[in-house]
Scaffold this motif. Sequence first.
Motif, PDB file in Angstrom:
ATOM      1  N   PHE A  85       1.584   2.334   7.705  1.00 17.79           N
ATOM      2  CA  PHE A  85       2.858   2.493   8.398  1.00 17.79           C
ATOM      3  C   PHE A  85       2.626   2.644   9.900  1.00 17.79           C
ATOM      4  O   PHE A  85       3.460   2.227  10.705  1.00 17.79           O
ATOM      5  N   MET A  86       1.480   3.215  10.289  1.00 21.26           N
ATOM      6  CA  MET A  86       1.151   3.308  11.703  1.00 21.26           C
ATOM      7  C   MET A  86       1.019   1.914  12.311  1.00 21.26           C
ATOM      8  O   MET A  86       1.429   1.671  13.458  1.00 21.26           O
ATOM      9  N   SER A  87       0.463   0.973  11.533  1.00 19.07           N
ATOM     10  CA  SER A  87       0.376  -0.418  12.009  1.00 19.07           C
ATOM     11  C   SER A  87       1.765  -1.013  12.181  1.00 19.07           C
ATOM     12  O   SER A  87       2.024  -1.764  13.133  1.00 19.07           O
ATOM     13  N   VAL A 125      -3.142   6.324   2.632  1.00 25.08           N
ATOM     14  CA  VAL A 125      -3.235   4.885   2.875  1.00 25.08           C
ATOM     15  C   VAL A 125      -1.895   4.333   3.361  1.00 25.08           C
ATOM     16  O   VAL A 125      -1.831   3.538   4.303  1.00 25.08           O
ATOM     17  N   GLY A 126      -0.813   4.768   2.727  1.00 27.14           N
ATOM     18  CA  GLY A 126       0.510   4.318   3.144  1.00 27.14           C
ATOM     19  C   GLY A 126       0.833   4.733   4.567  1.00 27.14           C
ATOM     20  O   GLY A 126       1.415   3.957   5.347  1.00 27.14           O
ATOM     21  N   ILE A 127       0.450   5.955   4.950  1.00 21.56           N
ATOM     22  CA  ILE A 127       0.680   6.422   6.318  1.00 21.56           C
ATOM     23  C   ILE A 127      -0.117   5.584   7.306  1.00 21.56           C
ATOM     24  O   ILE A 127       0.379   5.198   8.374  1.00 21.56           O
ATOM     25  N   ASN A 128      -1.373   5.285   6.944  1.00 23.30           N
ATOM     26  CA  ASN A 128      -2.232   4.465   7.785  1.00 23.30           C
ATOM     27  C   ASN A 128      -1.586   3.103   8.060  1.00 23.30           C
ATOM     28  O   ASN A 128      -1.499   2.652   9.218  1.00 23.30           O
ATOM     29  N   HIS A 183       0.805  -1.220   0.000  1.00 23.50           N
ATOM     30  CA  HIS A 183       0.000   0.000   0.000  1.00 23.50           C
ATOM     31  C   HIS A 183       0.842   1.276   0.000  1.00 23.50           C
ATOM     32  O   HIS A 183       0.284   2.365   0.168  1.00 23.50           O
ATOM     33  N   ARG A 184       2.160   1.166  -0.225  1.00 23.06           N
ATOM     34  CA  ARG A 184       3.016   2.345  -0.171  1.00 23.06           C
ATOM     35  C   ARG A 184       2.827   3.269  -1.361  1.00 23.06           C
ATOM     36  O   ARG A 184       3.265   4.436  -1.350  1.00 23.06           O
ATOM     37  N   ILE A 223       1.978  -0.519  25.818  1.00 22.14           N
ATOM     38  CA  ILE A 223       0.838   0.404  25.917  1.00 22.14           C
ATOM     39  C   ILE A 223       0.794   1.328  24.708  1.00 22.14           C
ATOM     40  O   ILE A 223      -0.252   1.504  24.073  1.00 22.14           O
ATOM     41  N   VAL A 224       1.946   1.920  24.382  1.00 20.79           N
ATOM     42  CA  VAL A 224       1.997   2.834  23.229  1.00 20.79           C
ATOM     43  C   VAL A 224       1.730   2.065  21.930  1.00 20.79           C
ATOM     44  O   VAL A 224       1.023   2.541  21.040  1.00 20.79           O
ATOM     45  N   GLY A 225       2.292   0.842  21.832  1.00 22.02           N
ATOM     46  CA  GLY A 225       2.051   0.021  20.646  1.00 22.02           C
ATOM     47  C   GLY A 225       0.578  -0.293  20.481  1.00 22.02           C
ATOM     48  O   GLY A 225       0.035  -0.255  19.368  1.00 22.02           O
ATOM     49  N   SER A 226      -0.106  -0.599  21.581  1.00 21.27           N
ATOM     50  CA  SER A 226      -1.541  -0.879  21.529  1.00 21.27           C
ATOM     51  C   SER A 226      -2.322   0.334  21.062  1.00 21.27           C
ATOM     52  O   SER A 226      -3.296   0.213  20.301  1.00 21.27           O
ATOM     53  N   ALA A 227      -1.906   1.516  21.513  1.00 13.65           N
ATOM     54  CA  ALA A 227      -2.568   2.750  21.073  1.00 13.65           C
ATOM     55  C   ALA A 227      -2.388   2.938  19.567  1.00 13.65           C
ATOM     56  O   ALA A 227      -3.344   3.296  18.855  1.00 13.65           O
ATOM     57  N   PHE A 228      -1.181   2.695  19.071  1.00  7.96           N
ATOM     58  CA  PHE A 228      -0.926   2.798  17.636  1.00  7.96           C
ATOM     59  C   PHE A 228      -1.815   1.819  16.862  1.00  7.96           C
ATOM     60  O   PHE A 228      -2.403   2.180  15.842  1.00  7.96           O
ATOM     61  N   ILE A 229      -1.889   0.580  17.344  1.00  4.87           N
ATOM     62  CA  ILE A 229      -2.694  -0.440  16.668  1.00  4.87           C
ATOM     63  C   ILE A 229      -4.159  -0.024  16.628  1.00  4.87           C
ATOM     64  O   ILE A 229      -4.828  -0.102  15.587  1.00  4.87           O
ATOM     65  N   HIS A 230      -4.679   0.432  17.768  1.00  2.00           N
ATOM     66  CA  HIS A 230      -6.089   0.807  17.818  1.00  2.00           C
ATOM     67  C   HIS A 230      -6.391   1.976  16.879  1.00  2.00           C
ATOM     68  O   HIS A 230      -7.364   1.938  16.122  1.00  2.00           O
ATOM     69  N   VAL A 231      -5.559   3.014  16.931  1.00  2.00           N
ATOM     70  CA  VAL A 231      -5.793   4.187  16.076  1.00  2.00           C
ATOM     71  C   VAL A 231      -5.687   3.801  14.604  1.00  2.00           C
ATOM     72  O   VAL A 231      -6.507   4.212  13.777  1.00  2.00           O
ATOM     73  N   SER A 232      -4.689   2.987  14.274  1.00  2.00           N
ATOM     74  CA  SER A 232      -4.502   2.568  12.885  1.00  2.00           C
ATOM     75  C   SER A 232      -5.708   1.784  12.386  1.00  2.00           C
ATOM     76  O   SER A 232      -6.223   2.021  11.278  1.00  2.00           O
ATOM     77  N   GLN A 233      -6.182   0.836  13.186  1.00  2.00           N
ATOM     78  CA  GLN A 233      -7.319   0.010  12.761  1.00  2.00           C
ATOM     79  C   GLN A 233      -8.607   0.818  12.704  1.00  2.00           C
ATOM     80  O   GLN A 233      -9.437   0.614  11.809  1.00  2.00           O
ATOM     81  N   THR A 234      -8.782   1.745  13.636  1.00  2.00           N
ATOM     82  CA  THR A 234      -9.961   2.611  13.594  1.00  2.00           C
ATOM     83  C   THR A 234      -9.941   3.476  12.346  1.00  2.00           C
ATOM     84  O   THR A 234     -10.984   3.690  11.702  1.00  2.00           O
ATOM     85  N   TRP A 235      -8.769   3.952  11.992  1.00  2.00           N
ATOM     86  CA  TRP A 235      -8.610   4.748  10.769  1.00  2.00           C
ATOM     87  C   TRP A 235      -8.976   3.916   9.545  1.00  2.00           C
ATOM     88  O   TRP A 235      -9.649   4.390   8.626  1.00  2.00           O
TER      89      TRP A 235
END
Length: 265
Positions: free
Chosen positions: A129-131, A124-127, A86-87, A161-173
């Motif tokens: 990359f957050m994952s 999309v690539g940024i999204n 998706h890059r 904790i920070v990794g989980s936040a990244f995962i949640h925000v990325s998936q919500t996005w």
Amino acid sequence: MTSTTEETPFVVSLNDNVLERPQSSLWRIFHGTHYMIGALNFCIGSCMFFPSVYNNYSFALTIGGWLFTIGSFLFLLVDLQEWWYHRVGCCFDGKYRTSLETHASSLFRNPRNTFHGRYERAEVGINFFMSVCGSALYLAGSILFIPVFRNELVSGEWLFIVGSAFIHVSQTWKVYRSACTNIHDRHDRRFRLSNLLKDIPAFGVDGFAGIGGVFYFIGTILFLPAFNKTNMDAVRVAVLFVCGGTSFTLSALFLQYRYHFTHHD
């Protein structure tokens, strides 16, 4: 990676939409299998954090730490593979850029040489990359969960904790972008819940992964020494971890269904 990719240059057909180029069976097998194994490692590893387990089996926390580490490594491979696909429009996409601007430019509202135009193409690539960042933080945190690094456990917890936040925000996005994508009219970008129902397996993949991130976010906060003082506290943490691992496993099952039981061009 298929052998033909290495032996001959890959040429993008000017009639193809590079944003929706097909994924090979090998690509899907590699991606889906690693995701499933990673999710199962998280699910089983979470069970090692019940007091009734680690109090009776001295090696339980070591196994749990290693299962999290292996699972995180597989998640990172999966996310890197998906981000690389998706890059296009974001970076390292020189061989696709002409085709992108020629055949997909109508999907963008702004020209490439503007800030908003560059963001539209890179979104999309940024999204994805957050994952990648979330999985990398999971991997670093998981390593510190292994008892040999017990003096660094709190640092590992904060990385998790920070990794989980990244995962949640990325998936919500990802879910939000899906809700704004009308497969019948790609120029219609209005948010509609009905858009999610047009690809329920994809919604299941992203939705359950995001929920898993929430469970591990809350569970790891409660795993911190300030909140984890009694056996009941430890049980609460383990239950949240298992719920997180189960959510990731459900996400992986939806991915298997999407890859192997739905139509692919």
